[in-house]
Motif scaffolding. Structure first.
Motif, PDB file in Angstrom:
ATOM      1  N   VAL A 159      26.001  83.424  29.170  1.00 50.04           N
ATOM      2  CA  VAL A 159      25.237  82.192  28.913  1.00 50.04           C
ATOM      3  C   VAL A 159      26.132  81.158  28.231  1.00 50.04           C
ATOM      4  CG1 VAL A 159      23.322  81.244  27.562  1.00 50.04           C
ATOM      5  CG2 VAL A 159      23.000  83.330  28.883  1.00 50.04           C
ATOM      6  N   LEU A 160      26.964  81.599  27.303  1.00 51.13           N
ATOM      7  CA  LEU A 160      27.914  80.680  26.668  1.00 51.13           C
ATOM      8  C   LEU A 160      28.889  80.115  27.692  1.00 51.13           C
ATOM      9  CD1 LEU A 160      29.166  79.368  24.143  1.00 51.13           C
ATOM     10  CD2 LEU A 160      30.522  81.462  23.866  1.00 51.13           C
TER      11      LEU A 160
ATOM     12  N   VAL B 195      32.901  87.041  36.442  1.00 50.51           N
ATOM     13  CA  VAL B 195      34.121  87.576  35.821  1.00 50.51           C
ATOM     14  C   VAL B 195      33.897  87.783  34.322  1.00 50.51           C
ATOM     15  CG1 VAL B 195      36.508  86.992  35.212  1.00 50.51           C
ATOM     16  CG2 VAL B 195      35.698  86.670  37.553  1.00 50.51           C
ATOM     17  N   VAL B 196      33.294  86.791  33.672  1.00 52.75           N
ATOM     18  CA  VAL B 196      33.031  86.908  32.226  1.00 52.75           C
ATOM     19  C   VAL B 196      32.120  88.089  31.945  1.00 52.75           C
ATOM     20  CG1 VAL B 196      31.895  85.783  30.273  1.00 52.75           C
ATOM     21  CG2 VAL B 196      33.450  84.484  31.713  1.00 52.75           C
TER      22      VAL B 196
ATOM     23  N   SER C 173      40.154  74.707  34.054  1.00 53.66           N
ATOM     24  CA  SER C 173      39.303  74.715  32.857  1.00 53.66           C
ATOM     25  C   SER C 173      38.326  75.886  32.887  1.00 53.66           C
ATOM     26  CB  SER C 173      38.551  73.394  32.716  1.00 53.66           C
ATOM     27  OG  SER C 173      37.592  73.242  33.745  1.00 53.66           O
ATOM     28  N   SER C 174      37.822  76.245  34.059  1.00 56.87           N
ATOM     29  CA  SER C 174      36.916  77.391  34.119  1.00 56.87           C
ATOM     30  C   SER C 174      37.659  78.690  33.815  1.00 56.87           C
ATOM     31  CB  SER C 174      36.220  77.465  35.478  1.00 56.87           C
ATOM     32  OG  SER C 174      37.119  77.793  36.499  1.00 56.87           O
ATOM     33  N   ALA C 175      38.918  78.781  34.226  1.00 54.39           N
ATOM     34  CA  ALA C 175      39.710  79.970  33.897  1.00 54.39           C
ATOM     35  C   ALA C 175      39.979  80.047  32.397  1.00 54.39           C
ATOM     36  CB  ALA C 175      41.021  79.954  34.675  1.00 54.39           C
ATOM     37  N   LEU C 176      40.276  78.908  31.781  1.00 51.38           N
ATOM     38  CA  LEU C 176      40.477  78.894  30.328  1.00 51.38           C
ATOM     39  C   LEU C 176      39.195  79.239  29.585  1.00 51.38           C
ATOM     40  CD1 LEU C 176      42.769  75.754  29.956  1.00 51.38           C
ATOM     41  CD2 LEU C 176      43.413  78.156  29.706  1.00 51.38           C
TER      42      LEU C 176
ATOM     43  N   VAL D 133      35.990  82.820  26.217  1.00 46.84           N
ATOM     44  CA  VAL D 133      34.701  83.489  25.975  1.00 46.84           C
ATOM     45  C   VAL D 133      34.877  85.003  25.930  1.00 46.84           C
ATOM     46  CG1 VAL D 133      32.422  83.919  26.972  1.00 46.84           C
ATOM     47  CG2 VAL D 133      33.305  81.602  26.867  1.00 46.84           C
ATOM     48  N   VAL D 134      35.686  85.548  26.827  1.00 49.05           N
ATOM     49  CA  VAL D 134      35.931  86.998  26.800  1.00 49.05           C
ATOM     50  C   VAL D 134      36.650  87.387  25.511  1.00 49.05           C
ATOM     51  CG1 VAL D 134      37.267  88.839  27.916  1.00 49.05           C
ATOM     52  CG2 VAL D 134      35.847  87.331  29.282  1.00 49.05           C
ATOM     53  N   GLY D 135      37.602  86.574  25.075  1.00 49.16           N
ATOM     54  CA  GLY D 135      38.283  86.854  23.811  1.00 49.16           C
ATOM     55  C   GLY D 135      37.351  86.777  22.620  1.00 49.16           C
ATOM     56  N   LEU D 136      36.484  85.776  22.593  1.00 47.92           N
ATOM     57  CA  LEU D 136      35.521  85.658  21.495  1.00 47.92           C
ATOM     58  C   LEU D 136      34.522  86.811  21.495  1.00 47.92           C
ATOM     59  CD1 LEU D 136      34.769  81.822  21.494  1.00 47.92           C
ATOM     60  CD2 LEU D 136      36.078  83.131  19.810  1.00 47.92           C
ATOM     61  N   ALA D 137      34.104  87.230  22.675  1.00 44.27           N
ATOM     62  CA  ALA D 137      33.183  88.372  22.745  1.00 44.27           C
ATOM     63  C   ALA D 137      33.873  89.646  22.259  1.00 44.27           C
ATOM     64  CB  ALA D 137      32.679  88.552  24.170  1.00 44.27           C
ATOM     65  N   GLY D 138      35.154  89.788  22.566  1.00 49.96           N
ATOM     66  CA  GLY D 138      35.894  90.946  22.059  1.00 49.96           C
ATOM     67  C   GLY D 138      36.023  90.928  20.549  1.00 49.96           C
ATOM     68  N   LEU D 139      36.247  89.726  19.997  1.00 49.45           N
ATOM     69  CA  LEU D 139      36.295  89.614  18.530  1.00 49.45           C
ATOM     70  C   LEU D 139      34.941  89.916  17.908  1.00 49.45           C
ATOM     71  CD1 LEU D 139      38.492  86.429  18.014  1.00 49.45           C
ATOM     72  CD2 LEU D 139      39.103  88.800  17.508  1.00 49.45           C
ATOM     73  N   ALA D 140      33.868  89.452  18.537  1.00 49.03           N
ATOM     74  CA  ALA D 140      32.530  89.712  18.014  1.00 49.03           C
ATOM     75  C   ALA D 140      32.209  91.194  18.084  1.00 49.03           C
ATOM     76  CB  ALA D 140      31.493  88.907  18.799  1.00 49.03           C
ATOM     77  N   GLU D 141      32.672  91.830  19.123  1.00 50.33           N
ATOM     78  CA  GLU D 141      32.432  93.267  19.267  1.00 50.33           C
ATOM     79  C   GLU D 141      33.186  94.064  18.208  1.00 50.33           C
ATOM     80  OE1 GLU D 141      32.276  96.315  22.959  1.00 50.33           O
ATOM     81  OE2 GLU D 141      33.927  94.891  22.885  1.00 50.33           O
ATOM     82  N   ARG D 142      34.388  93.642  17.904  1.00 51.70           N
ATOM     83  CA  ARG D 142      35.176  94.345  16.874  1.00 51.70           C
ATOM     84  C   ARG D 142      34.639  94.097  15.475  1.00 51.70           C
ATOM     85  NH1 ARG D 142      41.388  93.814  18.982  1.00 51.70           N
ATOM     86  NH2 ARG D 142      41.017  94.974  20.890  1.00 51.70           N
ATOM     87  N   ALA D 143      33.948  92.982  15.282  1.00 54.62           N
ATOM     88  CA  ALA D 143      33.419  92.678  13.950  1.00 54.62           C
ATOM     89  C   ALA D 143      32.134  93.427  13.659  1.00 54.62           C
ATOM     90  CB  ALA D 143      33.156  91.181  13.834  1.00 54.62           C
ATOM     91  N   ARG D 144      31.515  94.028  14.679  1.00 55.51           N
ATOM     92  CA  ARG D 144      30.282  94.768  14.451  1.00 55.51           C
ATOM     93  C   ARG D 144      30.577  96.041  13.679  1.00 55.51           C
ATOM     94  NH1 ARG D 144      27.292  95.591  19.985  1.00 55.51           N
ATOM     95  NH2 ARG D 144      29.214  96.668  20.398  1.00 55.51           N
TER      96      ARG D 144
END
Length: 146
Positions: free
Chosen positions: A21-22, A63-64, A124-127, A132-143
């Protein structure tokens, strides 16, 4: 009196859905501003129809979702970079397939793909996919670990 137990962290599916969604929101936002500032359409072909651009966005969001849900590769930098590369390939590939269906001609697939591979919208869509995938990975590690 006992302390209340903290709520369960969201699972992989919910995190992948939130990241998707993001990604949709960022694609619309960045695509709109790029279109405004560059004075260009996403797909500048007059006979492309209305489904080519959304198909390209759906490919990026797919992909995301898959990279966040599967969590592969394990290295966060590799995961974000791989998602960017896959989005860079999947977006014009999906657009070229839909465009070939609209045109009823398979020969337009490599031409469309080559034309839009390095488009500012696809880059821009690739970036966006990588971020977003990197941020989701960081959010997952912070749990907290369960």
């Amino acid at each position: 009196m006992t302390a209340p137990t903290p709520p369960e962290p969201p699972g992989r599916g919910l995190l992948a859905l939130g990241a998707t969604v993001l990604a949709v929101a960022l694609l619309v936002f960045v695509g709109g501003f790029l279109s405004l500032f560059l004075d260009r359409d996403l797909v500048e072909l007059p006979d492309a129809g209305t489904l080519v651009g959304p198909a390209m966005a759906v490919a990026t969001c797919g992909v995301v979702f898959s990279f966040v849900f599967r969590r592969l590769p394990h290295s966060l930098g590799m995961r974000a970079g791989s998602a960017s590369l896959w989005a860079l390939i999947a977006s014009p590939a999906a657009g070229s397939i839909v465009y070939s269906i609209v045109r009823e001609n398979l020969a337009v697939i490599p031409v469309f793909f080559g034309t839009y591979l390095l488009s500012p919208f696809v880059i821009s869509s690739a970036l966006i996919a990588g971020v977003v995938v990197g941020l989701a990975g960081l959010a997952e590690r912070a749990r907290p670990a369960s």
